[in-house]
Scaffold this motif. Sequence first.
Motif, PDB file in Angstrom:
ATOM      1  N   ALA A   7      -2.648   8.602  -0.195  1.00 48.44           N
ATOM      2  CA  ALA A   7      -2.452   7.626   0.867  1.00 48.44           C
ATOM      3  C   ALA A   7      -3.676   6.747   1.002  1.00 48.44           C
ATOM      4  CB  ALA A   7      -2.214   8.345   2.193  1.00 48.44           C
ATOM      5  N   PRO A   8      -3.467   5.437   1.164  1.00 50.22           N
ATOM      6  CA  PRO A   8      -4.613   4.583   1.469  1.00 50.22           C
ATOM      7  C   PRO A   8      -5.194   5.030   2.805  1.00 50.22           C
ATOM      8  CG  PRO A   8      -2.652   3.275   1.007  1.00 50.22           C
ATOM      9  CD  PRO A   8      -2.223   4.701   1.095  1.00 50.22           C
ATOM     10  N   HIS A   9      -6.504   5.057   2.914  1.00 47.37           N
ATOM     11  CA  HIS A   9      -7.142   5.517   4.146  1.00 47.37           C
ATOM     12  C   HIS A   9      -6.939   4.491   5.245  1.00 47.37           C
ATOM     13  CE1 HIS A   9      -9.793   7.710   6.729  1.00 47.37           C
ATOM     14  NE2 HIS A   9     -10.587   6.661   6.865  1.00 47.37           N
ATOM     15  N   LEU A  10      -6.354   4.897   6.340  1.00 42.06           N
ATOM     16  CA  LEU A  10      -6.151   4.001   7.472  1.00 42.06           C
ATOM     17  C   LEU A  10      -7.381   4.071   8.371  1.00 42.06           C
ATOM     18  CD1 LEU A  10      -2.493   4.718   8.613  1.00 42.06           C
ATOM     19  CD2 LEU A  10      -3.351   2.761   7.363  1.00 42.06           C
ATOM     20  N   HIS A  11      -8.213   3.071   8.271  1.00 40.54           N
ATOM     21  CA  HIS A  11      -9.378   3.023   9.142  1.00 40.54           C
ATOM     22  C   HIS A  11      -9.249   1.803  10.042  1.00 40.54           C
ATOM     23  CE1 HIS A  11     -10.896  -0.089   6.463  1.00 40.54           C
ATOM     24  NE2 HIS A  11     -10.524   0.701   5.476  1.00 40.54           N
ATOM     25  N   ASP A  22      -1.093  -2.559  -0.065  1.00 39.28           N
ATOM     26  CA  ASP A  22      -1.137  -1.175  -0.557  1.00 39.28           C
ATOM     27  C   ASP A  22      -0.682  -0.200   0.525  1.00 39.28           C
ATOM     28  OD1 ASP A  22      -2.045  -2.020  -3.032  1.00 39.28           O
ATOM     29  OD2 ASP A  22      -4.153  -1.580  -2.605  1.00 39.28           O
ATOM     30  N   VAL A  23      -1.142  -0.425   1.754  1.00 32.90           N
ATOM     31  CA  VAL A  23      -0.734   0.432   2.879  1.00 32.90           C
ATOM     32  C   VAL A  23       0.770   0.298   3.091  1.00 32.90           C
ATOM     33  CG1 VAL A  23      -0.915   0.763   5.383  1.00 32.90           C
ATOM     34  CG2 VAL A  23      -2.982   0.419   4.022  1.00 32.90           C
ATOM     35  N   TRP A  24       1.261  -0.940   3.094  1.00 32.62           N
ATOM     36  CA  TRP A  24       2.699  -1.163   3.293  1.00 32.62           C
ATOM     37  C   TRP A  24       3.508  -0.409   2.250  1.00 32.62           C
ATOM     38  CZ3 TRP A  24       6.090  -2.519   6.727  1.00 32.62           C
ATOM     39  CH2 TRP A  24       7.399  -2.751   6.319  1.00 32.62           C
ATOM     40  N   ARG A  25       3.145  -0.573   0.997  1.00 29.63           N
ATOM     41  CA  ARG A  25       3.907   0.059  -0.088  1.00 29.63           C
ATOM     42  C   ARG A  25       3.832   1.579  -0.025  1.00 29.63           C
ATOM     43  NH1 ARG A  25       3.050  -3.993  -5.189  1.00 29.63           N
ATOM     44  NH2 ARG A  25       4.750  -5.370  -4.612  1.00 29.63           N
ATOM     45  N   HIS A  26       2.711   2.095   0.429  1.00 26.43           N
ATOM     46  CA  HIS A  26       2.574   3.551   0.559  1.00 26.43           C
ATOM     47  C   HIS A  26       3.578   4.089   1.585  1.00 26.43           C
ATOM     48  CE1 HIS A  26       0.872   7.511   1.001  1.00 26.43           C
ATOM     49  NE2 HIS A  26       0.815   7.308   2.300  1.00 26.43           N
ATOM     50  N   PHE A  27       3.670   3.425   2.718  1.00 25.31           N
ATOM     51  CA  PHE A  27       4.523   3.943   3.780  1.00 25.31           C
ATOM     52  C   PHE A  27       5.984   3.552   3.632  1.00 25.31           C
ATOM     53  CE2 PHE A  27       0.332   4.326   5.730  1.00 25.31           C
ATOM     54  CZ  PHE A  27       0.371   5.678   6.016  1.00 25.31           C
ATOM     55  N   ASP A  28       6.260   2.388   3.075  1.00 18.55           N
ATOM     56  CA  ASP A  28       7.655   2.006   2.809  1.00 18.55           C
ATOM     57  C   ASP A  28       8.019   2.601   1.449  1.00 18.55           C
ATOM     58  OD1 ASP A  28      10.171   0.873   2.800  1.00 18.55           O
ATOM     59  OD2 ASP A  28       9.465  -1.084   2.115  1.00 18.55           O
ATOM     60  N   ALA A  29       8.079   3.922   1.419  1.00 19.49           N
ATOM     61  CA  ALA A  29       8.241   4.651   0.150  1.00 19.49           C
ATOM     62  C   ALA A  29       9.522   4.298  -0.584  1.00 19.49           C
ATOM     63  CB  ALA A  29       8.178   6.158   0.421  1.00 19.49           C
ATOM     64  N   GLY A  33      11.936  -2.341   2.807  1.00 22.57           N
ATOM     65  CA  GLY A  33      11.431  -3.370   3.715  1.00 22.57           C
ATOM     66  C   GLY A  33      11.183  -2.891   5.127  1.00 22.57           C
ATOM     67  N   TYR A  34      11.316  -1.599   5.368  1.00 25.83           N
ATOM     68  CA  TYR A  34      11.081  -1.021   6.694  1.00 25.83           C
ATOM     69  C   TYR A  34      10.345   0.301   6.554  1.00 25.83           C
ATOM     70  CZ  TYR A  34      14.830  -4.194   8.011  1.00 25.83           C
ATOM     71  OH  TYR A  34      15.604  -5.305   8.190  1.00 25.83           O
ATOM     72  N   GLU A  87       5.546  -6.510  12.018  1.00 24.72           N
ATOM     73  CA  GLU A  87       5.110  -5.599  13.082  1.00 24.72           C
ATOM     74  C   GLU A  87       3.895  -4.805  12.629  1.00 24.72           C
ATOM     75  OE1 GLU A  87       9.445  -4.937  15.266  1.00 24.72           O
ATOM     76  OE2 GLU A  87       8.932  -3.688  13.535  1.00 24.72           O
ATOM     77  N   LEU A  88       3.872  -4.374  11.370  1.00 24.52           N
ATOM     78  CA  LEU A  88       2.713  -3.647  10.855  1.00 24.52           C
ATOM     79  C   LEU A  88       1.483  -4.550  10.840  1.00 24.52           C
ATOM     80  CD1 LEU A  88       1.610  -0.993   9.659  1.00 24.52           C
ATOM     81  CD2 LEU A  88       2.126  -1.917   7.395  1.00 24.52           C
ATOM     82  N   ALA A  89       1.669  -5.819  10.538  1.00 25.68           N
ATOM     83  CA  ALA A  89       0.549  -6.757  10.525  1.00 25.68           C
ATOM     84  C   ALA A  89      -0.058  -6.904  11.921  1.00 25.68           C
ATOM     85  CB  ALA A  89       0.997  -8.113   9.992  1.00 25.68           C
ATOM     86  N   GLN A  90       0.738  -6.647  12.963  1.00 24.32           N
ATOM     87  CA  GLN A  90       0.214  -6.675  14.327  1.00 24.32           C
ATOM     88  C   GLN A  90      -0.531  -5.382  14.664  1.00 24.32           C
ATOM     89  OE1 GLN A  90       0.225  -9.200  16.326  1.00 24.32           O
ATOM     90  NE2 GLN A  90       1.691 -10.530  15.326  1.00 24.32           N
ATOM     91  N   ILE A  91      -0.192  -4.297  13.987  1.00 26.21           N
ATOM     92  CA  ILE A  91      -0.786  -2.987  14.264  1.00 26.21           C
ATOM     93  C   ILE A  91      -2.114  -2.834  13.536  1.00 26.21           C
ATOM     94  CG2 ILE A  91      -0.505  -0.488  13.989  1.00 26.21           C
ATOM     95  CD1 ILE A  91       2.601  -1.077  14.054  1.00 26.21           C
ATOM     96  N   LEU A  92      -2.101  -3.118  12.228  1.00 23.36           N
ATOM     97  CA  LEU A  92      -3.299  -2.941  11.420  1.00 23.36           C
ATOM     98  C   LEU A  92      -4.135  -4.211  11.452  1.00 23.36           C
ATOM     99  CD1 LEU A  92      -1.891  -1.151   8.242  1.00 23.36           C
ATOM    100  CD2 LEU A  92      -3.013  -0.130  10.223  1.00 23.36           C
TER     101      LEU A  92
END
Length: 178
Positions: A7-11, A22-29, A33-34, A87-92
């Motif tokens: 997992a990419p490190h979420l800092h 990279d983070v998006w692709r990791h979590f949208d396994a 698109g969600y 929405e992820l772009a608003q979070i990270l």
Amino acid sequence: MAGPQQAPHLHLAELTASQFLDVWRHFDADGNGYIEGKELENFFQELESARKGAGVPDSKNDDLGDKMKEFMHKYDKNADGKIEMAELAQILPTEENFLLCFRQHVGSSSEFMEAWRRYDTDRSGYIEANELKGFLSDLLKKANRPYDEPKLQEYTQTILRMFDMNGDGKLGLSEMSR
């Protein structure tokens, strides 16, 4: 076959556009698109772990399910129970929220087609890297976002990585409409 993807490190520092992808692709396994279901649980658990690791004080609520509900109430803007890229772009925190600018600029189908015609300068039916770079440059200027040539190149490559599904180095209409 390779082992599980790390997992990419979420800092809490700002992410580059490439790191965000990279983070998006990791979590949208599943690549639909969600971030939803088990993906959302994994995302939330890693986010909580990263927050603790960064010394962010824990909330009063210890129940993971309740924390997730609070989180979704705050960030799931359209209340569909899943996290979309915007929405992820608003979070990270990203160094440039160019992904949001990009999405907002081509929000409606008529705006999308207008932008398509304007930037497909050779009328090939594709947006090649140089045409995409021109589009992103204009977009960043319009949004009053400072950038330099290396950053513009990174953004161009990131958009290609996101949408160039067949890997031909250019974007077809069906790829861009995603």
